[in-house]
Design an enzyme around this catalytic site. Structure first.
Site, PDB file in Angstrom:
ATOM      1  N   SER A  39      81.523  40.513  33.541  1.00  0.00           N
ATOM      2  CA  SER A  39      81.179  39.394  32.387  1.00  0.00           C
ATOM      3  C   SER A  39      80.146  38.513  32.813  1.00  0.00           C
ATOM      4  O   SER A  39      79.548  37.933  31.700  1.00  0.00           O
ATOM      5  CB  SER A  39      82.521  38.694  31.911  1.00  0.00           C
ATOM      6  OG  SER A  39      83.031  38.418  33.088  1.00  0.00           O
ATOM      7  N   ASP A  54      84.202  43.393  40.473  1.00  0.00           N
ATOM      8  CA  ASP A  54      83.842  44.614  39.459  1.00  0.00           C
ATOM      9  C   ASP A  54      82.865  45.579  40.124  1.00  0.00           C
ATOM     10  O   ASP A  54      81.827  45.211  40.660  1.00  0.00           O
ATOM     11  CB  ASP A  54      83.497  43.900  38.216  1.00  0.00           C
ATOM     12  CG  ASP A  54      84.159  44.151  36.828  1.00  0.00           C
ATOM     13  OD1 ASP A  54      85.212  45.056  37.118  1.00  0.00           O
ATOM     14  OD2 ASP A  54      84.087  43.426  35.990  1.00  0.00           O
ATOM     15  N   LYS A  82      87.412  46.347  41.241  1.00  0.00           N
ATOM     16  CA  LYS A  82      87.927  46.954  39.912  1.00  0.00           C
ATOM     17  C   LYS A  82      86.874  47.965  39.124  1.00  0.00           C
ATOM     18  O   LYS A  82      85.826  47.698  39.174  1.00  0.00           O
ATOM     19  CB  LYS A  82      88.098  45.816  38.858  1.00  0.00           C
ATOM     20  CG  LYS A  82      88.367  46.109  37.417  1.00  0.00           C
ATOM     21  CD  LYS A  82      89.112  44.980  36.621  1.00  0.00           C
ATOM     22  CE  LYS A  82      88.006  44.062  35.883  1.00  0.00           C
ATOM     23  NZ  LYS A  82      86.973  44.879  34.999  1.00  0.00           N
ATOM     24  N   GLU A 112      92.721  46.419  28.375  1.00  0.00           N
ATOM     25  CA  GLU A 112      91.993  45.152  27.627  1.00  0.00           C
ATOM     26  C   GLU A 112      91.944  45.971  26.108  1.00  0.00           C
ATOM     27  O   GLU A 112      91.711  46.777  25.754  1.00  0.00           O
ATOM     28  CB  GLU A 112      90.594  45.145  27.955  1.00  0.00           C
ATOM     29  CG  GLU A 112      89.683  44.373  27.081  1.00  0.00           C
ATOM     30  CD  GLU A 112      88.211  43.924  27.936  1.00  0.00           C
ATOM     31  OE1 GLU A 112      87.848  44.241  28.961  1.00  0.00           O
ATOM     32  OE2 GLU A 112      87.504  43.226  27.026  1.00  0.00           O
TER      33      GLU A 112
HETATM   34  O1  KIV Z   1      84.164  41.545  33.417  1.00  0.00           O
HETATM   35  C1  KIV Z   1      85.198  40.715  33.199  1.00  0.00           C
HETATM   36  O2  KIV Z   1      85.318  39.567  33.303  1.00  0.00           O
HETATM   37  C2  KIV Z   1      86.482  41.556  32.807  1.00  0.00           C
HETATM   38  C3  KIV Z   1      87.528  40.969  32.307  1.00  0.00           C
HETATM   39  C4  KIV Z   1      87.307  40.644  30.860  1.00  0.00           C
HETATM   40  C5  KIV Z   1      88.909  41.454  32.496  1.00  0.00           C
HETATM   41  O3  KIV Z   1      86.635  42.769  33.216  1.00  0.00           O
END
Ligand code: KIV
Length: 276
Positions: free
Chosen positions: A57, A95, A124, A193
């Protein structure tokens, strides 16, 4: 890293994968937030957040893109390294960006970068059954993995927008099957999500590992929000699940602490933040 771990506040022991499993077993909600830099990371850590995500994000809230697609592994490593320097208590998840895990070998190389260079403790990745072999490969190398299901923002151009997922029975059934398969492959956490409450609950009930929701209703094991949404920094129309905690708080740390306590006492998410 060892120096950083030693300096952590032992009256609030650092969160790890076992802590998250225990919290699920004991029914203690897991409060998670994103952070992208050292100052905000210190603030969310001090506010009592259990898990901090360096999310892709950042492509939208830091870099100003319309989607998360342009974010690179270098971007996540840079921000994760800054966040890692500040955390004393929270567990750090980072991520895997778009196309950084298109083969098992590429996923392993990039996950190692996020952990070794970025200080992440878990990676993630977005994906369903098609990512089972990737999760298996990472888990086989003792890399903690969070599998992100439901709305997968990296697939926005394929899905045709940021839309609630799992409203049709067949899609919900497939998501539950994917969650089970990813857990069996070694995922330590599942993130859901934008799904209806009942899909969140069904997946939470079916899995042994913690299920963290964002727009997945109240019946999951924890909640996550983008920090800039919690602090009312993000401008423009907000997704239904967002709550601006700055409105009733004097300072940013008060707002983060109010979010953490609302997750813990289950007053967030309220019905107006949920999908049916
Ligand atoms: O990238 C991010 O911040 C996310 C959240 C919205 C869970 O994947």
């Amino acid at each position: 890293m060892y120096k950083q771990l030693e300096e952590r506040d032992q009256t609030r022991p650092p969160v790890n994968v076992s802590t998250l499993m225990r919290m699920k077993a004991e029914g203690e909600p897991i409060a998670c937030l994103t952070a992208y830099d050292a100052s905000f990371a210190r603030l969310v850590d001090d506010a009592g957040t259990d898990v901090v995500l360096v999310g892709d994000s950042l492509g939208m809230v830091i870099q100003g893109h319309d989607t998360t697609v342009p974010v690179t592994v270098d971007d996540i490593v840079y921000h994760s390294r800054a966040v890692a320097r500040s955390l004393r208590h929270a567990f750090l998840m980072a991520d895997m960006p778009f196309m950084s895990f298109s083969s098992a070998q590429q996923a392993l190389e990039n996950a190692v970068r996020l952990m070794q260079e970025g200080g992440a403790m878990m990676v993630k990745l977005e994906g369903g059954a098609s990512q089972v072999n990737i999760v298996e490969h990472l888990a086989g190398h003792d890399i903690p993995v969070c599998a992100h299901l439901g709305l997968r923002p990296q697939s926005v151009h394929k899905i045709g927008g940021f839309k609630v997922q799992g409203r049709e029975n067949e899609q919900a059934r497939q998501m539950l099957a994917d969650a089970r398969a990813l857990e069996a492959a070694g995922a330590d956490v599942v993130l859901l999500e934008c799904v209806p409450n009942e899909v969140g609950k069904a997946i939470r009930d079916a899995l042994n590992v913690p299920v963290i929701g964002i727009g997945a209703g109240p019946d999951v094991d924890g909640q996550i929000l983008v920090l800039y949404d919690v602090l009312g920094i993000t401008q423009g129309p907000m997704p239904r699940f967002v709550k601006n905690f700055m409105l009733d708080s004097a300072t940013p740390i008060d707002a983060c602490a109010a979010y953490v306590s609302a997750v813990k006492d289950r007053s967030y998410p309220a019905p107006e933040h949920c999908f049916s």
